[in-house]
Design a protein around this motif. Structure first.
Motif, short mmCIF file in Angstrom:
data_model
loop_
_atom_site.label_atom_id
_atom_site.label_comp_id
_atom_site.label_asym_id
_atom_site.label_seq_id
_atom_site.Cartn_x
_atom_site.Cartn_y
_atom_site.Cartn_z
N ARG A 239 -46.12 -31.95 -51.13
CA ARG A 239 -47.12 -32.34 -52.56
C ARG A 239 -46.38 -33.19 -53.30
O ARG A 239 -46.50 -33.26 -54.69
CB ARG A 239 -46.17 -30.49 -53.01
N ARG B 70 -46.42 -37.13 -54.61
CA ARG B 70 -47.75 -38.14 -54.82
C ARG B 70 -47.14 -39.10 -55.07
O ARG B 70 -45.73 -38.96 -55.93
CB ARG B 70 -48.26 -37.49 -55.67
N ARG C 159 -44.22 -45.53 -52.87
CA ARG C 159 -46.40 -44.64 -51.74
C ARG C 159 -45.72 -43.96 -50.07
O ARG C 159 -44.54 -43.51 -50.37
CB ARG C 159 -46.43 -45.47 -50.93
N ARG C 160 -46.73 -43.15 -49.50
CA ARG C 160 -46.40 -41.80 -48.91
C ARG C 160 -46.76 -42.87 -47.58
O ARG C 160 -48.18 -43.29 -47.22
CB ARG C 160 -47.15 -41.10 -48.90
N GLN D 39 -44.25 -40.48 -58.22
CA GLN D 39 -43.52 -39.05 -59.10
C GLN D 39 -42.16 -39.35 -58.86
O GLN D 39 -42.26 -40.31 -57.65
CB GLN D 39 -44.17 -37.82 -58.59
#
Length: 193
Positions: A64, A66, A89-90, A69
């Motif tokens: 969850r 992102r 970044r993911r 955050q």
């Protein structure tokens, strides 16, 4: 004039103590519901989060989280320590790349999904300063803060009334209303003949 100054000082002391109490509650109440709090030790998140600020974080599922955050994660570069940084970044492998707002480079290595400890929800400015000072070996500011809180408590408690002198009380003896009434009643009776 002196009485007005006394009232103002008492009000300021009470308001300051109320603010400190509210800040303390803001950090303790969330912890009672499973949230966590960390004292920020470095300036890597300046200007929004400064050393000595307390960050309260809520549990979050790693999927969850992102970009953008602020998260609390296990520091992959220094095992056993936590890091409060922003997600940049993911990554395709499920890891997260983080960076301090004041840092010029991203954190290396990337944070694994299992390293996410919480999502920052609340910042309490300066509330962690005593812990930061103790960590740095600076006991004098901690003692000063403690003494200031005691002084504020004493100032807030003072009633502003001075004890009356015995002459102002009607003599040196204190009597209750009931006894004074009896004495007055006895004096008004006529003497027996």
């Amino acid at each position: 004039m002196f009485e007005l100054l006394r009232i103002v000082v008492r009000g300021v002391a009470a308001a300051t103590l109320a603010c400190v109490g509210a800040m303390l509650l803001a950090t303790l109440v969330p912890v009672a519901f499973g949230w966590d709090s960390q004292v920020v030790l470095t300036g890597s998140m300046r200007p929004r989060i400064a050393p000595g600020d307390l960050v309260v974080s809520a549990p979050v599922a790693p999927e969850r989280v992102r970009p953008g955050q602020v998260v609390v994660v296990e520091d992959p570069a220094r095992p056993g320590t936590l890091l409060v940084h922003r997600v940049v970044r993911r990554n395709a492998d499920g890891t997260l790349t983080t960076k301090g707002d004041a840092n010029s480079t991203e954190d290396l290595p990337a944070v694994s999904a299992t390293g996410v400890r919480g999502l920052a929800r609340l910042r309490v400015p300066k509330m962690g300063l005593p812990a930061l000072w103790l960590r740095e070996g600076r006991t004098l500011p901690v003692l000063g803060a403690f003494a200031a809180l005691i002084a504020l408590g004493r100032l807030a408690r003072t009633t502003g009334t001075r004890p009356r002198h015995a002459a102002e009380r009607g003599g040196g003896h204190r009597t209750s209303g009931v006894r004074a009434t009896r004495v007055a009643t006895q004096r008004t009776r006529p003497a027996p003949r």
